[in-house]
Design a protein around this motif. Sequence first.
Motif, short mmCIF file in Angstrom:
data_model
loop_
_atom_site.label_atom_id
_atom_site.label_comp_id
_atom_site.label_asym_id
_atom_site.label_seq_id
_atom_site.Cartn_x
_atom_site.Cartn_y
_atom_site.Cartn_z
N ARG A 361 -4.81 23.44 -64.62
CA ARG A 361 -4.18 22.88 -65.81
C ARG A 361 -4.32 23.87 -66.98
N ARG A 366 0.89 23.38 -63.71
CA ARG A 366 0.89 21.92 -63.68
C ARG A 366 1.05 21.35 -62.28
N ALA A 369 -2.17 21.75 -60.45
CA ALA A 369 -3.15 20.84 -61.05
C ALA A 369 -2.91 19.41 -60.57
N ARG A 392 -6.08 12.17 -66.51
CA ARG A 392 -5.80 13.62 -66.52
C ARG A 392 -4.52 13.94 -65.75
N VAL A 396 -0.93 15.93 -67.04
CA VAL A 396 -0.19 17.09 -66.52
C VAL A 396 1.18 16.67 -66.00
N ASP A 400 5.28 17.42 -70.09
CA ASP A 400 6.26 18.49 -70.27
C ASP A 400 7.63 17.98 -70.76
#
Lengths: 401, 227
Positions: A361, A366, A369, A392, A396, A400
């Motif tokens: 990450r 991404r 991750a 978490r 990720v 975006d």
Amino acid sequence: MTESPVEAAFRAEWPRVVGALVRRTGDWDLAEDCAQEAFAEAVRRWPVEGVPLRPGAWLTTVAGNRAIDRIRRAARGTQLVAQLAESDHASLIEDSADDISDDGLRLIFTCCHPALALEGRVALTLRAVAGLTTAEIARALLVSESTMAKRLTRTKAKIAAAGIPYRVPPAHLLPERTAGVLAVLYLLFNEGYSLPVRSDLCREAIRLTRLLADLLPGDPEVIGALALMILHHSRRDARISGDGELIALDEQDRRRWDPADRQEGLRLLDSVRDRPAGRYQLQALIAAGHHPTGSDWPRIAQLYAQLEELVPSPVVRLNRAVAVAAAGDIDAGLAIVEELGADPRLESYHLLPATEADLRRRRGDRTGAAMAYRRAIELAPSDIERRFLRRRLDQVSFDDR
Amino acid sequence: MDYVAFVGTEGAMPATAVAEMNRDFPAYQAEMRARGVKRFGRELDFPPTAVTVRVRDGEPLISDGPFAETKEFIGGFDLLDCADLDEAIEVESKSPVARFLPFEIRPFRDGLRRGSASGPLFLLTVWASESPVFDERYDAWQRELADRGAFLFGNALGGPETATTLRIRAGALELADGPFLVLDDFVAGLDVIACPDRDQAIAWAVSHPLAQQYAVEVRPFHPDGPA
């Protein structure tokens, strides 16, 4: 909150009173019961008659007399009665200071003997050394009272039947056995430190380690373990959220760390800085490397490398990877994590993919991750950890936009 | 205190291990004999040579083979006379055998009884799922053995809850609470007897009072084992 004289004496003298009776009678149940009665008598008499000049000697004498009464009543062990009665006149009160401090040590070392099951060592240490009742220990270790009673009985029975000696180990065994005692005390601390957090247990572990440090003055590993526990304990208010969830170190409000505890931990570490660093001292130095103002990651990474030499464990190596990455070299950290992926010992250890996810990450990978977070969620042992990892993963996956 | 230390094994050892044990054993043996802590130590013959004896309703039931068919089995044992468990651990941790195989140390419940005997030796073990009562019938059986010059030593053992397992891993001593073999039944007592042949050893097992409720395994010692 101030302690009453009896409470203070209980904390300070319980292991010595029990220890003296075990030494004289070899009977652990008798020793615990009579020590309990002696403290009950102190509760009745001290407020009226005043606190005796030497509370420990007073308690040991009263407990010793109770033991003689009980043995007489049980009409057994006439030789033992004679022996006890004799020592009552000659040495019960006049035990040398060494004898008395050794009673505490003998007790700790016997409770933590490596031929006893680990859970039995922990339980008996809490009973005989810390003076907790069976019900209190059962509550603290999250088992039923009857299970705990059986565990204690079994442990004491093995000491007697297998001939486990009641003594401070001789010099050639002392380092190894001290390490064994510290392992029990640190396990106790970690039990209280992990969810559900039981701060009483942490405080008890610290108190017992302090006692051990008094009994073995200057032992760098005992001091290291004490510093380690105190430094972790200093974060207690910052590491649990309002709704009882664990807060990761990098998200804690470090202003809420206890400054007095931190100072004591650092002072302890300073007192042994010229001594060879053992595993507890190194772990404590790592804990100290997390300052209230930020973490000294290069120093922490170097300490983990030292620790890894001493304790070649994949978990230590994983921690080193985290520190190396945090110190700025994410690629180097990730390389260590990838190497560890081949280690079968970490096959189902959720923190391995969780760490990998974290590092990917931070590198901006991404997809990688997210994949690693999913693996970590599958392996996570508790709901709390799964919730943390899902948060978490969501970050990720949806960030975006 | 008297202890037995059982050796756990899975069968024949690699030749290099055997060579190392043979090389270092005499010095170890001499040291422990001189200290008076090791009274007896012998390797047993392999389990297929064993016979298991039960007596039910007065009828002897004799079956070939050991009581327990397990991958790991008792390959031999030492008899220790030590101040306490720490000394017993120290004695066995120095044994060249411990570099390769685990030891299970158990106390004799009421001390050890000794006699004197000569001739081929057999180990009689009582296998039970609980700690049996070794009563006066057992005492009488041992006395009869002694009267015939066949009793070397023996008595009741502490149960598995009194056992400590010792291993040396990568040169470091590891201790664990409990036996190395965790089965429903365990060796609750043992006797070493001398008999001219196996049939007589089996006859003694048939007359063992505990064979009526439990099982008694008869095993010869390894013919080449050190005395």
